[in-house]
Design an enzyme around this catalytic site. Structure first.
Site, short mmCIF file in Angstrom:
data_model
loop_
_atom_site.label_atom_id
_atom_site.label_comp_id
_atom_site.label_asym_id
_atom_site.label_seq_id
_atom_site.Cartn_x
_atom_site.Cartn_y
_atom_site.Cartn_z
N ASN A 114 5.63 1.39 2.59
CA ASN A 114 4.43 1.97 3.21
C ASN A 114 3.47 0.83 3.50
OD1 ASN A 114 2.14 3.37 3.89
ND2 ASN A 114 1.76 4.21 1.85
N LYS B 227 0.74 0.82 5.11
CA LYS B 227 -0.67 1.22 5.15
C LYS B 227 -1.35 0.60 6.39
CE LYS B 227 -0.40 1.81 0.22
NZ LYS B 227 -1.04 1.84 -1.09
N HIS C 141 -0.07 11.27 1.00
CA HIS C 141 -0.35 10.06 0.21
C HIS C 141 -1.72 10.18 -0.46
CE1 HIS C 141 -1.17 5.93 -0.87
NE2 HIS C 141 0.15 5.77 -0.85
N GLU D 94 -4.05 8.20 -0.80
CA GLU D 94 -5.18 7.69 -0.01
C GLU D 94 -5.60 8.69 1.06
OE1 GLU D 94 -3.28 3.98 0.92
OE2 GLU D 94 -3.39 3.44 -1.19
N GLU E 89 3.74 9.54 -7.22
CA GLU E 89 2.93 8.32 -7.26
C GLU E 89 1.67 8.59 -8.11
OE1 GLU E 89 3.72 5.62 -3.67
OE2 GLU E 89 2.31 7.14 -3.01
N GLY F 94 -1.58 0.33 -6.20
CA GLY F 94 -2.37 -0.85 -5.82
C GLY F 94 -3.16 -1.45 -6.96
N SER G 43 2.77 0.25 -7.68
CA SER G 43 2.95 -1.12 -8.16
C SER G 43 4.40 -1.47 -8.50
CB SER G 43 2.02 -1.39 -9.35
OG SER G 43 0.67 -1.21 -8.97
P1 PGA Z 1 1.55 -0.06 -4.22
O1 PGA Z 1 1.38 1.23 -3.30
O2 PGA Z 1 3.03 -0.36 -4.29
O3 PGA Z 1 0.77 -1.14 -3.54
O4 PGA Z 1 1.00 0.30 -5.57
C1 PGA Z 1 2.29 2.29 -3.39
C2 PGA Z 1 1.90 3.37 -2.40
O5 PGA Z 1 0.70 3.55 -2.17
O6 PGA Z 1 2.77 4.05 -1.83
#
Ligand code: PGA
Length: 249
Positions: free
Chosen positions: A9, A11, A94, A96, A166, A172, A212
């Site tokens: 992803n 983003k 997601h 976010e 997640e 992140g 992560s």
């Molecule tokens: P990250 O993000 O691997 O940077 O923690 C995962 C995601 O948001 O799908």
């Protein structure tokens, strides 16, 4: 039989030239063949990505989609627009999108319906926040996210659903759920799906872990029996890191 998937992803990262260069780097890497590989660039780079990856096994997905099929929704992108540029997989829900764009379970149920009506595969994201985990309500939260957005579907429609657990506190942040925490939640999710539907629906659904995931922890997380791959944010932006994760199976 469910399959292993590793999805990147991206983003809101990578302009057109960065997209081309990352895709060219990805094409130099070797996939040992134990996982399907997906990349999700931003909307404007979906078609260039689709063209660039023609003839490879890497699949292009969108990061979001609007729930309506067309009309006066300035700035939005429909399922048929995605399909018209070769995209048949979409990430929905997601954290976010939920946090910054106020996407509710009810809205996500509509988006899921629209995606499935347009013959798209959905990577459906969900997961608890830190306070839920600390308060011991993480399973309840996850169960209600699933039931509100997905449990109106019939079992046949689940063939086009991929789940991505997640935990928000791990996205992140550099903090990962332990392999045991991931396994426990994935087993719980499978149990919830089994209770709502049946054993084969639960066994066949791919459940990804996200939050992560890095080359250093992917192997241990993916070794868990109910973890079928990962949704990768930060570590998907470097071809070598991403493919180390792909090849962690
Ligand atoms: P990250 O993000 O691997 O940077 O923690 C995962 C995601 O948001 O799908």
């Amino acid at each position: 039989m469910r399959k292993n998937i590793v999805a990147g992803n991206w983003k809101m990262n990578n302009d057109l030239s960065q997209t081309e260069s990352l895709l060219n780097d990805l094409k130099k890497e070797t996939n040992t063949g134990n996982a399907e590989v997906i990349v999700a660039p931003t909307f404007v780079n979906l078609y260039p990505a689709f063209e660039n990856l023609k003839g490879t096994d890497i699949i292009v997905a969108a990061q979001n989609m609007h729930q309506n099929t067309n009309g006066a929704y300035t700035g939005e992108i429909s399922a048929s627009m995605l399909r018209s540029v070769g995209v048949t997989t979409v990430i929905l829900g997601h954290s976010e999108r939920r946090a910054y764009f106020h996407e509710s379970d009810e809205l996500l149920a509509q988006k899921v319906n629209t995606a499935l009506e347009n013959d798209m595969r959905v990577i459906f994201c969900f997961g608890e926040e830190l306070a839920d985990r600390k308060g011991g309500t993480h399973e309840k939260v996850v169960e209600s996210q699933l039931s509100n957005a997905l449990f109106h579907l019939d079992s046949d429609q689940w063939k086009n659903i991929v789940l991505a657990y997640e935990p928000v506190w791990a996205i992140g942040t550099g903090e990962t759920a332990s392999p045991e925490q991931a396994q426990d939640m994935h087993a719980f999710i499978r149990e919830v799906v089994k209770n709502k539907y049946n054993a084969s629906t639960a066994e066949d659904v791919t459940i990804l872990y996200g939050g992560s995931v890095k080359p250093t922890n992917a192997q241990e997380i993916f070794s868990k029996p109910d973890v079928d791959g990962g949704l990768i944010g930060g570590a998907s932006l470097k071809a070598t890191d991403f493919f180390q994760i792909v090849n962690a199976f």
